[in-house]
Design a protein around this motif. Structure first.
Motif, PDB file in Angstrom:
ATOM      1  N   GLY A 226      62.755 104.595 113.237  1.00  0.00           N
ATOM      2  CA  GLY A 226      62.099 103.706 114.196  1.00  0.00           C
ATOM      3  C   GLY A 226      60.777 104.196 114.719  1.00  0.00           C
ATOM      4  O   GLY A 226      60.349 103.765 115.805  1.00  0.00           O
ATOM      5  N   ASN A 227      60.111 105.096 113.993  1.00  0.00           N
ATOM      6  CA  ASN A 227      58.797 105.613 114.406  1.00  0.00           C
ATOM      7  C   ASN A 227      58.851 106.198 115.810  1.00  0.00           C
ATOM      8  O   ASN A 227      59.729 107.003 116.108  1.00  0.00           O
ATOM      9  CB  ASN A 227      57.736 104.511 114.276  1.00  0.00           C
ATOM     10  CG  ASN A 227      57.514 104.100 112.829  1.00  0.00           C
ATOM     11  OD1 ASN A 227      57.610 104.924 111.925  1.00  0.00           O
ATOM     12  ND2 ASN A 227      57.213 102.840 112.601  1.00  0.00           N
ATOM     13  N   SER A 228      57.952 105.770 116.696  1.00  0.00           N
ATOM     14  CA  SER A 228      57.905 106.381 118.028  1.00  0.00           C
ATOM     15  C   SER A 228      59.118 106.020 118.870  1.00  0.00           C
ATOM     16  O   SER A 228      59.427 106.726 119.848  1.00  0.00           O
ATOM     17  CB  SER A 228      56.626 105.947 118.761  1.00  0.00           C
ATOM     18  OG  SER A 228      56.583 104.540 118.893  1.00  0.00           O
ATOM     19  N   PHE A 268      51.543 103.982 116.001  1.00  0.00           N
ATOM     20  CA  PHE A 268      50.852 103.698 117.258  1.00  0.00           C
ATOM     21  C   PHE A 268      50.831 102.214 117.593  1.00  0.00           C
ATOM     22  O   PHE A 268      50.070 101.792 118.455  1.00  0.00           O
ATOM     23  CB  PHE A 268      49.435 104.253 117.181  1.00  0.00           C
ATOM     24  CG  PHE A 268      49.382 105.713 116.841  1.00  0.00           C
ATOM     25  CD1 PHE A 268      49.698 106.681 117.784  1.00  0.00           C
ATOM     26  CD2 PHE A 268      49.070 106.134 115.551  1.00  0.00           C
ATOM     27  CE1 PHE A 268      49.673 108.018 117.469  1.00  0.00           C
ATOM     28  CE2 PHE A 268      49.042 107.472 115.223  1.00  0.00           C
ATOM     29  CZ  PHE A 268      49.346 108.421 116.179  1.00  0.00           C
ATOM     30  N   GLU A 269      51.642 101.425 116.911  1.00  0.00           N
ATOM     31  CA  GLU A 269      51.771 100.009 117.245  1.00  0.00           C
ATOM     32  C   GLU A 269      52.823  99.869 118.333  1.00  0.00           C
ATOM     33  O   GLU A 269      53.978  99.514 118.091  1.00  0.00           O
ATOM     34  CB  GLU A 269      52.138  99.207 115.993  1.00  0.00           C
ATOM     35  CG  GLU A 269      51.043  99.211 114.935  1.00  0.00           C
ATOM     36  CD  GLU A 269      51.462  98.526 113.650  1.00  0.00           C
ATOM     37  OE1 GLU A 269      52.650  98.122 113.564  1.00  0.00           O
ATOM     38  OE2 GLU A 269      50.625  98.404 112.736  1.00  0.00           O
ATOM     39  N   VAL A 270      52.406 100.155 119.567  1.00  0.00           N
ATOM     40  CA  VAL A 270      53.361 100.208 120.676  1.00  0.00           C
ATOM     41  C   VAL A 270      53.589  98.842 121.297  1.00  0.00           C
ATOM     42  O   VAL A 270      54.481  98.680 122.129  1.00  0.00           O
ATOM     43  CB  VAL A 270      52.878 101.204 121.757  1.00  0.00           C
ATOM     44  CG1 VAL A 270      52.873 102.607 121.200  1.00  0.00           C
ATOM     45  CG2 VAL A 270      51.482 100.832 122.243  1.00  0.00           C
ATOM     46  N   GLY A 271      52.809  97.842 120.936  1.00  0.00           N
ATOM     47  CA  GLY A 271      53.007  96.506 121.486  1.00  0.00           C
ATOM     48  C   GLY A 271      52.349  96.335 122.842  1.00  0.00           C
ATOM     49  O   GLY A 271      51.791  97.259 123.438  1.00  0.00           O
ATOM     50  N   ASP A 272      52.454  95.108 123.348  1.00  0.00           N
ATOM     51  CA  ASP A 272      51.825  94.787 124.633  1.00  0.00           C
ATOM     52  C   ASP A 272      52.701  95.180 125.819  1.00  0.00           C
ATOM     53  O   ASP A 272      52.209  95.489 126.890  1.00  0.00           O
ATOM     54  CB  ASP A 272      51.520  93.285 124.705  1.00  0.00           C
ATOM     55  CG  ASP A 272      50.498  92.888 123.638  1.00  0.00           C
ATOM     56  OD1 ASP A 272      49.685  93.751 123.266  1.00  0.00           O
ATOM     57  OD2 ASP A 272      50.540  91.735 123.189  1.00  0.00           O
ATOM     58  N   GLU A 273      54.003  95.146 125.616  1.00  0.00           N
ATOM     59  CA  GLU A 273      54.908  95.461 126.730  1.00  0.00           C
ATOM     60  C   GLU A 273      55.175  96.956 126.718  1.00  0.00           C
ATOM     61  O   GLU A 273      56.018  97.460 125.977  1.00  0.00           O
ATOM     62  CB  GLU A 273      56.211  94.676 126.582  1.00  0.00           C
ATOM     63  CG  GLU A 273      56.012  93.161 126.618  1.00  0.00           C
ATOM     64  CD  GLU A 273      57.318  92.425 126.423  1.00  0.00           C
ATOM     65  OE1 GLU A 273      58.348  93.115 126.261  1.00  0.00           O
ATOM     66  OE2 GLU A 273      57.310  91.191 126.437  1.00  0.00           O
ATOM     67  N   LYS A 281      60.422 108.717 123.745  1.00  0.00           N
ATOM     68  CA  LYS A 281      59.283 108.008 123.147  1.00  0.00           C
ATOM     69  C   LYS A 281      57.980 108.690 123.537  1.00  0.00           C
ATOM     70  O   LYS A 281      57.062 108.818 122.702  1.00  0.00           O
ATOM     71  CB  LYS A 281      59.279 106.556 123.594  1.00  0.00           C
ATOM     72  CG  LYS A 281      58.147 105.741 122.998  1.00  0.00           C
ATOM     73  CD  LYS A 281      58.239 104.275 123.343  1.00  0.00           C
ATOM     74  CE  LYS A 281      57.110 103.474 122.715  1.00  0.00           C
ATOM     75  NZ  LYS A 281      57.210 102.022 122.991  1.00  0.00           N
ATOM     76  N   VAL A 282      57.875 109.102 124.792  1.00  0.00           N
ATOM     77  CA  VAL A 282      56.671 109.809 125.236  1.00  0.00           C
ATOM     78  C   VAL A 282      56.493 111.101 124.441  1.00  0.00           C
ATOM     79  O   VAL A 282      55.392 111.430 123.976  1.00  0.00           O
ATOM     80  CB  VAL A 282      56.754 110.097 126.748  1.00  0.00           C
ATOM     81  CG1 VAL A 282      55.629 111.029 127.176  1.00  0.00           C
ATOM     82  CG2 VAL A 282      56.691 108.798 127.538  1.00  0.00           C
ATOM     83  N   THR A 283      57.598 111.830 124.243  1.00  0.00           N
ATOM     84  CA  THR A 283      57.524 113.076 123.469  1.00  0.00           C
ATOM     85  C   THR A 283      57.108 112.802 122.032  1.00  0.00           C
ATOM     86  O   THR A 283      56.258 113.505 121.468  1.00  0.00           O
ATOM     87  CB  THR A 283      58.895 113.779 123.493  1.00  0.00           C
ATOM     88  OG1 THR A 283      59.271 114.042 124.850  1.00  0.00           O
ATOM     89  CG2 THR A 283      58.837 115.090 122.730  1.00  0.00           C
ATOM     90  N   LEU A 325      44.159 103.128 124.075  1.00  0.00           N
ATOM     91  CA  LEU A 325      43.246 103.664 125.090  1.00  0.00           C
ATOM     92  C   LEU A 325      42.931 102.625 126.162  1.00  0.00           C
ATOM     93  O   LEU A 325      42.822 102.949 127.352  1.00  0.00           O
ATOM     94  CB  LEU A 325      41.960 104.114 124.390  1.00  0.00           C
ATOM     95  CG  LEU A 325      41.000 104.988 125.175  1.00  0.00           C
ATOM     96  CD1 LEU A 325      41.609 106.331 125.445  1.00  0.00           C
ATOM     97  CD2 LEU A 325      39.708 105.161 124.397  1.00  0.00           C
ATOM     98  N   MET A 326      42.788 101.373 125.747  1.00  0.00           N
ATOM     99  CA  MET A 326      42.420 100.312 126.686  1.00  0.00           C
ATOM    100  C   MET A 326      43.625  99.524 127.203  1.00  0.00           C
ATOM    101  O   MET A 326      43.449  98.565 127.954  1.00  0.00           O
ATOM    102  CB  MET A 326      41.446  99.342 126.003  1.00  0.00           C
ATOM    103  CG  MET A 326      40.102  99.951 125.635  1.00  0.00           C
ATOM    104  SD  MET A 326      39.085 100.344 127.089  1.00  0.00           S
ATOM    105  CE  MET A 326      39.254 102.121 127.157  1.00  0.00           C
ATOM    106  N   ALA A 327      44.841  99.901 126.787  1.00  0.00           N
ATOM    107  CA  ALA A 327      46.039  99.167 127.202  1.00  0.00           C
ATOM    108  C   ALA A 327      46.414  99.547 128.631  1.00  0.00           C
ATOM    109  O   ALA A 327      45.971 100.564 129.183  1.00  0.00           O
ATOM    110  CB  ALA A 327      47.191  99.451 126.250  1.00  0.00           C
ATOM    111  N   THR A 328      47.247  98.721 129.240  1.00  0.00           N
ATOM    112  CA  THR A 328      47.736  98.979 130.600  1.00  0.00           C
ATOM    113  C   THR A 328      49.187  99.457 130.534  1.00  0.00           C
ATOM    114  O   THR A 328      49.924  99.119 129.612  1.00  0.00           O
ATOM    115  CB  THR A 328      47.663  97.700 131.443  1.00  0.00           C
ATOM    116  OG1 THR A 328      48.408  96.662 130.782  1.00  0.00           O
ATOM    117  CG2 THR A 328      46.222  97.251 131.608  1.00  0.00           C
TER     118      THR A 328
END
Length: 962
Positions: A226-228, A268-273, A281-283, A325-328
């Motif tokens: 599941g990647n990240s 690095f496709e973490v999505g919008d949510e 996941k952070v690690t 970088l620009m995501a919230t």
């Protein structure tokens, strides 16, 4: 062994004495029992005691357990028990050792490991058990899993020694690589941990593991998990990938060439949510970002880093990182590491830097990402590590990016500020940070602005135009003057250090900026006063930087200000400070404890704001200027004059070389244009050849049709040969018709010959075109052109003769038609009285009709041949005109080449004179004790090489003309 017995003797006696006897009895049973069940039970009992009585079991049972591994390989249970027991003995299980002696536990593990690997055959035996190709699946699991854990423990205890044994073992690493393909996840996951320990700090094993398809398998596992969003298995795989790639250029190149960088993009496709960020996941994402940084680290070879940077842009990985970088909602540590990763992906890569400059933040109205990041850097409420990351990102964006430097400086110029209106620019943010009350913001803004001037003399001069508004009613002051004003006000040390680094970078290699700085009469007294004072240790660094700034003002001084010429400034130093004292204060910079730390890595990585003193690029500048400033202080005025003369001579030489290079560049452009013309003419020639080929094929078709008609007519002549009266056609014999056909055939053959001659002339034209466009064309080309013209004239005469023959043939054909028509009219009159004669007449009429039809077709063919002859003649005329045009172009080119050769010879003579002057000046400098830098020598050597190449080129041209 004596050490272990001593440790055991130091422990308390009593209950352990009974356990020691029990262990001894179990060992005797393992050694002496003939029944497999008895040995198995004894080994199982030793396993149960091995955790609590690790020392005793290790001392007494290790040798017996190794013997079991050698002799009882057919039984999975006893092998599994023996491996588990050895694992309990060797591993340092912290949970079991709580409250005991941790340091003694570590000693026991390393001592038992040393005993086990003393015989290298034991490690080889363990590797063979892990291979297990001849056992069942259940057997394999009971042996393989504890074997993996035991080997991992051995590597943790004495890694280098065990790595060397495995490395020399036949197929040792390859056997362990099979663990990644095991269908049982527990073995596969522990296999990843084993390979982590195996590849740690061993480049040879890292290469073997990489070439055993480790990258493919590990990336497959990460994708499956599941990647990240995966668990700890993903973390273990990422750590293993870092072991394989970090500081290993061969594996990094293999990773790039295998197109594995493209497979990193989905990580690095973490999505919008982004609200659901688990700790795992952070690690995982943190390790993934670190893996990207390993591939583009500034410490890697420049070529390898550049190729990885380009691959990351082409596959969209950089774009994906900028999205994060620009995501919230992104956690602060992930955001910080993402900024650091983007920094190194764009560092020194023009394409990536241009893309980063175009990234906008999703705000209303959209703002450039650089502006948003700078707002965080000068905001004192942001975390310190985040501000350091933004500064690093800005430095990497400007690294070897003169275009970006110009864009940043332009935002400070008046015209740009008026055009931008109310929107905040990068330059305004830097100025705001430079003069804020936060010393850290002052330092960061000063360093960022210094990077906008790094190795860019144009922007240093442009920045002198920047004017700052002060209080209402007061005139604006320059940015340079405002910086010196803040220095003289006695602000915090961090602020003053930042401003002094900015001024030193600004004034170095820019005499105009030095003149502007010295034009303010208060600057030099302020610097001499700071250097001359005896201050505490905290102020010594500021004194050193002031000495460096004053030294730059001397070394790069063009003597345009009479009151502050080089000699007067040196006299001022000697009078108020003393040369020795000045050099000592200058040395405070490189002797500072934080100087060496900053010089190691480009990334500003500081534990706390107090340590943020030096910038990496500034340490390079200090290293470059410290020696030359020291020499400049001790030089006499005569030496300075001589050095100025040498500099002027070198500048003139550089200008001549630049002019010569520009001329060569222009000639290259002209050559490219000529090559394009050649290609155009070739295309036209190919089109003409195609047209000729089509016409030849059409002629061949007509010839085939004519031959077919000829055969058919011959058959009819044989069939009606008895009717000689009708065939004579009033005196016209069949031989005459045959003669006419032969003449037509001969004309066709002559036309084919003309067609082949036309093809030969086309090839000659093509050769002439290519030779005319070459600068080295020989003088014999004119003779070829004359010959070609003569051949064309001959061809035209042949065509004229053929035209006469075709006209004659047409006349004869017309006479034949008239005779045929007369014969057709006379046949019915001769046969009126008899019925058989009427039948005969009908027969002759049919034959005459066929003959008329054939004659008509021959007429059409002759007409077509005449038209084709006319077309060929037109083509020949066109070719003749093309030859004339090419001849004129060749004459022009020869004149241009002659002029260019004369000009190059003049330049070569001039360059030779300049080289002689430079050599004599360098010898004078050496005689005066001034060391000549290697770059000058290299540049001179390069120029000599270019001169040699030019002379060789001229010789080649001379040979071409000969």
């Amino acid at each position: 062994m004596n050490f272990l017995r001593g440790v055991m003797g130091g422990q308390s006696a009593g209950p352990q004495h009974t356990e020691a006897e029990t262990i001894q009895k179990l060992c005797d049973r393992v050694a002496s029992s003939t029944l497999l069940d008895d040995r198995r039970n004894a080994v199982r009992a030793l396993k149960s005691l091995s955790k609590k009585y690790r020392l005793e079991v290790g001392i007494q049972a290790m040798e017996h357990l190794i013997h079991v591994l050698q002799t009882d390989r057919s039984d999975s249970e006893i092998i599994g028990y023996a491996l588990d027991t050895l694992y309990n003995i060797i591993s340092n299980d912290e949970e079991e050792e709580v409250g005991k002696f941790p340091s003694r536990s570590e000693d026991l593990g390393s001592q038992f490991t040393e005993i086990f690997i003393k015989q290298q055959e034991n490690v080889t035996l363990l590797l063979s058990l892990l291979e297990g190709k001849w056992r069942t699946s259940e057997f394999d699991f009971h042996v393989r899993w504890p074997g993996v854990k035991l080997l991992t423990s051995l590597l943790k205890q004495l890694g280098p020694q065990v790595q060397q044994i495995i490395l020399v073992s036949p197929m040792g690493v390859s056997r362990l690589m099979d663990l990644l393909a095991d269908s049982r996840e527990v073995i596969r996951n522990d296999g990843v941990l084993l390979l982590q320990a195996l590849t740690r700090s061993n480049g040879a094993i890292q290469k073997i593991v990489a070439f055993e398809n480790a990258f493919e398998r590990l990336l497959d596992i990460i994708t499956e998990e599941g990647n990240s969003d995966g668990g700890i298995v993903v973390e273990d795989c990422l750590i293993l990938l870092q072991n394989l790639l970090k500081n290993n250029n061969s594996n990094q190149n293999f990773f790039k060439e295998g197109s594995y960088i493209q497979r990193m993009k989905p990580w690095f496709e973490v999505g919008d949510e982004n609200s659901g960020w688990s700790a795992q996941k952070v690690t995982n994402l943190h390790l993934m970002l670190q893996l990207v940084r390993v591939l583009v680290s500034p410490t890697n070879p420049p070529g390898a880093t550049s190729s990885c940077q380009k691959a990351m842009f082409q596959c969209g990985l950089l774009q994906q990182l900028c999205t994060i970088l620009m995501a919230t909602g992104v956690p602060a540590d992930i955001l910080t590491e993402t900024i650091n990763t983007v920094s190194e992906v764009i560092r020194g890569c023009q394409v990536n830097q241009d893309y980063f400059a175009s990234v906008n933040a999703p705000s209303n109205p959209p703002r450039p990402a650089i502006v948003v990041l700078l707002m965080s850097m000068v905001n004192e409420r942001q975390p310190f590590v985040l501000r350091c990351a933004v500064l690093y990102c800005f430095q990497c964006f400007l690294y070897k990016n003169q275009k970006g430097q110009g864009e940043i400086v332009s935002t400070l110029l008046p015209s740009t500020i008026d055009a931008m209106g109310n929107s905040v620019s990068a330059g305004q943010l830097l100025c705001g940070g430079l003069f804020s009350t936060d010393s850290l913001s002052n330092w960061c803004a000063a360093v960022a602005l210094a990077h906008a001037l790094q190795e860019n003399a144009t922007q240093k001069e442009q920045l002198l135009r920047v004017q700052l508004a002060t209080n209402i009613g007061n005139p604006p002051v320059s940015l340079l003057q405002q910086c010196t004003n803040i220095l003289s006000q006695g602000s915090k040390i961090q602020t003053r250090v930042g401003l002094l680094m900015l001024l030193c970078t600004w004034l170095s290699n820019c005499p105009i900026a030095v003149t502007h700085f010295l034009h303010n009469s208060a600057n030099v007294p302020f610097l001499t006063g700071q250097i001359a004072e005896n201050l505490g240790e905290e102020e010594q660094l500021v004194q050193g930087l002031c000495a460096l700034l004053l030294g730059i003002s001397i070394y790069f001084n063009d003597n345009s200000l009479e009151s502050y010429m080089k000699e007067k400034l040196k006299q001022l130093i000697e009078k108020r400070i003393g040369k020795e004292n000045f050099i000592e204060k200058l040395g405070f910079i490189s002797k500072h404890e934080l100087y060496s730390r900053a010089s190691q890595k480009p990334q500003p990585n500081f534990p706390s704001p107090e340590y943020m003193i030096f910038d990496h690029e500034f340490t390079k500048l200090v290293k470059e200027l410290e020696g030359v400033i020291t020499k400049a202080i001790y030089k006499s005025s005569e030496e300075d004059k001589k050095e100025e003369e040498v500099k002027k001579t070198l500048e003139q030489h550089d200008s001549i070389v630049t002019h010569y290079k520009n001329m060569i560049r222009e000639q290259d452009l002209q050559l490219e244009e000529l090559k394009q013309q050649v290609s155009t003419l070739k295309c036209q020639n190919e089109q003409l050849q195609t047209a000729v080929t089509q016409q030849v094929s059409q002629i061949q078709q007509h010839k085939d049709q004519y031959n077919l008609l000829k055969v058919q007519l011959g058959k009819e002549n044989q069939h009606h040969g008895s009717q000689s009266d009708g065939a004579q056609m009033n005196g016209i014999q069949p031989e005459e018709i045959g003669r006419l056909r032969e003449e037509i055939e001969e004309l066709k053959s002559k036309q084919e010959l003309l067609q082949s001659q036309l093809a030969e002339k086309d090839s000659l034209i093509e050769n002439l075109v290519s030779e005319c466009l070459k600068p080295s064309a020989s003088a014999g080309d004119s003779e070829k052109v004359a010959e070609l013209k003569e051949e064309l004239a001959t061809l035209k005469s042949q065509l004229n003769s053929q035209s006469v023959e075709i006209t004659k043939l047409q006349t004869e054909k017309q006479e034949l038609l008239q005779k045929t028509e007369a014969f057709a009219k006379s046949v019915p009159v001769q046969g009126e009285g008899e019925t058989p004669a009427a039948a005969n007449s009908t027969d002759v009429e049919g034959r005459l009709s066929a003959l008329l039809q054939e004659t008509k077709e021959l007429k059409n063919e002759i007409k077509a041949l005449s038209e084709e002859r006319t077309a060929i003649k037109e083509q020949l005329d066109s070719s003749n005109s093309t030859i004339a045009i090419l001849q004129n172009e060749k004459d022009k080119l020869e004149l241009e080449i002659t002029d260019s050769k004369k000009e190059q010879d003049d330049l070569l003579v001039l360059l030779a004179d300049q080289d002689q002057k430079i050599l004599s000046l360098k010898n004078k400098l050496k005689d005066l004790g001034h060391p000549v830098e290697e770059e000058d020598e290299l540049e001179s050597g390069d120029q000599e090489d270019e001169d040699d190449e030019t002379e060789d080129g001229g010789k080649d041209q001379d040979q071409g003309y000969l």
